[in-house]
Design a protein around this motif. Sequence first.
Motif, PDB file in Angstrom:
ATOM      1  N   SER A 112      76.699  62.838 -13.369  1.00  0.00           N
ATOM      2  CA  SER A 112      75.515  62.792 -12.501  1.00  0.00           C
ATOM      3  C   SER A 112      75.233  64.197 -11.993  1.00  0.00           C
ATOM      4  CB  SER A 112      75.773  61.862 -11.312  1.00  0.00           C
ATOM      5  OG  SER A 112      76.783  62.425 -10.499  1.00  0.00           O
ATOM      6  N   GLY A 113      74.020  64.348 -11.495  1.00  0.00           N
ATOM      7  CA  GLY A 113      73.636  65.640 -10.948  1.00  0.00           C
ATOM      8  C   GLY A 113      74.517  66.023  -9.772  1.00  0.00           C
ATOM      9  N   ALA A 114      74.851  65.029  -8.936  1.00  0.00           N
ATOM     10  CA  ALA A 114      75.693  65.310  -7.768  1.00  0.00           C
ATOM     11  C   ALA A 114      77.035  65.888  -8.208  1.00  0.00           C
ATOM     12  CB  ALA A 114      75.907  64.030  -6.957  1.00  0.00           C
ATOM     13  N   TYR A 140      67.485  69.132  -2.682  1.00  0.00           N
ATOM     14  CA  TYR A 140      68.477  68.058  -2.763  1.00  0.00           C
ATOM     15  C   TYR A 140      69.391  68.359  -3.935  1.00  0.00           C
ATOM     16  CZ  TYR A 140      70.408  63.338  -3.282  1.00  0.00           C
ATOM     17  OH  TYR A 140      71.254  62.262  -3.382  1.00  0.00           O
ATOM     18  N   HIS A 141      70.694  68.238  -3.689  1.00  0.00           N
ATOM     19  CA  HIS A 141      71.637  68.540  -4.766  1.00  0.00           C
ATOM     20  C   HIS A 141      72.606  67.392  -5.022  1.00  0.00           C
ATOM     21  CE1 HIS A 141      70.082  72.595  -4.643  1.00  0.00           C
ATOM     22  NE2 HIS A 141      70.319  72.643  -3.347  1.00  0.00           N
ATOM     23  N   GLU A 208      67.248  75.075  -6.218  1.00  0.00           N
ATOM     24  CA  GLU A 208      66.414  74.561  -7.295  1.00  0.00           C
ATOM     25  C   GLU A 208      65.438  75.698  -7.608  1.00  0.00           C
ATOM     26  OE1 GLU A 208      64.793  70.442  -6.902  1.00  0.00           O
ATOM     27  OE2 GLU A 208      65.562  70.615  -4.882  1.00  0.00           O
ATOM     28  N   ASN A 213      62.295  68.620  -5.502  1.00  0.00           N
ATOM     29  CA  ASN A 213      62.405  67.606  -4.455  1.00  0.00           C
ATOM     30  C   ASN A 213      61.425  67.884  -3.325  1.00  0.00           C
ATOM     31  OD1 ASN A 213      64.733  65.617  -5.077  1.00  0.00           O
ATOM     32  ND2 ASN A 213      65.451  67.599  -5.767  1.00  0.00           N
ATOM     33  N   ASP A 241      70.258  75.075  -9.596  1.00  0.00           N
ATOM     34  CA  ASP A 241      70.398  73.634  -9.813  1.00  0.00           C
ATOM     35  C   ASP A 241      69.202  73.176 -10.646  1.00  0.00           C
ATOM     36  OD1 ASP A 241      70.545  70.930  -9.819  1.00  0.00           O
ATOM     37  OD2 ASP A 241      70.632  70.670  -7.650  1.00  0.00           O
ATOM     38  N   VAL A 243      68.978  70.372 -12.295  1.00  0.00           N
ATOM     39  CA  VAL A 243      69.080  68.929 -12.566  1.00  0.00           C
ATOM     40  C   VAL A 243      67.689  68.336 -12.833  1.00  0.00           C
ATOM     41  CG1 VAL A 243      69.628  66.724 -11.430  1.00  0.00           C
ATOM     42  CG2 VAL A 243      71.310  68.563 -11.469  1.00  0.00           C
ATOM     43  N   LYS A 244      66.683  68.804 -12.104  1.00  0.00           N
ATOM     44  CA  LYS A 244      65.322  68.317 -12.393  1.00  0.00           C
ATOM     45  C   LYS A 244      64.584  69.192 -13.396  1.00  0.00           C
ATOM     46  CE  LYS A 244      63.757  65.094  -8.903  1.00  0.00           C
ATOM     47  NZ  LYS A 244      63.168  64.867  -7.576  1.00  0.00           N
ATOM     48  N   LYS A 269      69.756  64.732 -15.533  1.00  0.00           N
ATOM     49  CA  LYS A 269      68.504  64.034 -15.821  1.00  0.00           C
ATOM     50  C   LYS A 269      67.995  64.120 -17.264  1.00  0.00           C
ATOM     51  CE  LYS A 269      67.415  63.851 -11.003  1.00  0.00           C
ATOM     52  NZ  LYS A 269      66.849  62.817 -10.208  1.00  0.00           N
TER      53      LYS A 269
HETATM   54  N1  PMP Z   1      70.074  68.147  -7.989  1.00  0.00           N
HETATM   55  C1  PMP Z   1      68.752  67.930  -8.002  1.00  0.00           C
HETATM   56  C2  PMP Z   1      67.827  69.093  -8.063  1.00  0.00           C
HETATM   57  C3  PMP Z   1      68.249  66.637  -7.963  1.00  0.00           C
HETATM   58  O1  PMP Z   1      66.933  66.447  -7.964  1.00  0.00           O
HETATM   59  C4  PMP Z   1      69.152  65.556  -7.904  1.00  0.00           C
HETATM   60  C5  PMP Z   1      68.671  64.116  -7.876  1.00  0.00           C
HETATM   61  N2  PMP Z   1      67.377  63.897  -7.585  1.00  0.00           N
HETATM   62  C6  PMP Z   1      70.521  65.838  -7.895  1.00  0.00           C
HETATM   63  C7  PMP Z   1      70.953  67.133  -7.955  1.00  0.00           C
HETATM   64  C8  PMP Z   1      71.532  64.725  -7.849  1.00  0.00           C
HETATM   65  O2  PMP Z   1      71.546  64.069  -9.066  1.00  0.00           O
HETATM   66  P1  PMP Z   1      72.154  62.592  -9.184  1.00  0.00           P
HETATM   67  O3  PMP Z   1      71.218  61.685  -8.488  1.00  0.00           O
HETATM   68  O4  PMP Z   1      72.213  62.372 -10.666  1.00  0.00           O
HETATM   69  O5  PMP Z   1      73.503  62.632  -8.579  1.00  0.00           O
END
Ligand code: PMP
Length: 426
Positions: A112-114, A140-141, A208, A213, A241, A243-244, A269
């Motif tokens: 997961s991103g987290a 958001y991370h 980001e 977000n 980051d 992730v998005k 993602k």
């Molecule tokens: N980083 C960013 C930039 C995100 O947008 C998100 C989730 N929206 C996360 C990390 C966390 O990802 P996850 O929900 O897969 O844990």
Amino acid sequence: MYEKSKELYVRACKALPAGATSNFRIWDEPCTIYIKEAHDGHLVDVDGNEYIDYRLGFGPVILGHGWKSVSERIKKISEEGIITALPNELEIRIAERIKAFTHIDLVRFANSGAEATMHALRVARAYSGKEKAVKFEGQYHGMYDYMLFSTYPPVKSLGIRNNPIKVPAGSGIPGCIHDLVITQPWNDFEILEKTLKRDRDIAAIITEPVMGNCGALLPKEGYLKFLREICDEYGIVLIFDEVKTGFRIAMGGAEEVYGVKPDMKTFAKALGNGYPIAAFGGIEEIMGNIGPEKISHGGTFAGNLIGLTAADATLDELEKGSTWEKLFSTGKSLMKGIREILEDKKISFTMQGFPTMFGFFFTELEHVWELRDTAQCDYPRYEKMQLSLLENGVMPDPDPREPWFLCAAHTEADVKKTLEAMKKAL
Ligand code: PMP
């Protein structure tokens, strides 16, 4: 229109806190909607209502729901066994592909991103021997103690700009963690420079590169370069980051678009078109310190064959220029169409982002540059628009801070229908 969803919600509240498995999936208006099926760029809810889906699972679905070349490979691999507690060749192949696309030296996988950002931060701390991290307001991370500050707070709770108050997202974060996180307004050169001069225990700045977000806000001219330079000056690890943004704004992510190289990057993602896979990586000087008796990293499900296979099949599709052309051309028509309707109706707005991930705010401001500016944006109007769009079969998020996402399965016909619904709504 939503009878079955409402019934399910009553049942859900007896088994799941607040009726869902994520706080971000609960809606007051019209109600929390339960989905029955997702195909291509579309959703069908349990009451049979159909929607063009612009949320796409908060961004992962880059090709389309149930994309055939991905799901067929998943079907096959799931019959062969997907987890062995030993490495496999596919993890090497996907690491090589991510390296080649995103210009990093070494990669590790997560789910997961987290997880990806959490590991990246710990690696940055271990490498630098320092403890604190800077994160930006409105970014958001992931759902874990270190990064749950000033994510979606009311702007008035943040205090004055040059001395921000960190706002934890809910309770349960230990007091000692508060001391290790510094929140800052994004896109502000001076405040960050002053903060870094004052505090020399900062291991990492995580950002980001485009605020996915917060309505897909773009960095100011030179801002990412400034972050690079200031991190070099103070010996701080710069983490993008992605992730998005990763595999969504460009194959090579923000570095390809903005020409700035961070030390570390995180992905999730779009890498797997919705299957759980994440990755973090960066320069060898940092990532090379992970290993037995060095920096810890592992995970039972890290590098499982479902996620890796999804990534392989998704990258195969994304590698085709035609997929990007389609994604960008559909997204461009949608952005252009929305812009024209808003201008025609003389509604004040800002629109920003990329054709694959964009946002707009109703505001008199010329630009929205960071979270604090959103205090001057009309949220109720956006929510009202979203409710009308839902009634007409179009589903963006009710919160303008969550971007509109495009997938390769969206068509010009979807755009046309969306724009008709938009005219009605506005
Ligand atoms: N980083 C960013 C930039 C995100 O947008 C998100 C989730 N929206 C996360 C990390 C966390 O990802 P996850 O929900 O897969 O844990």
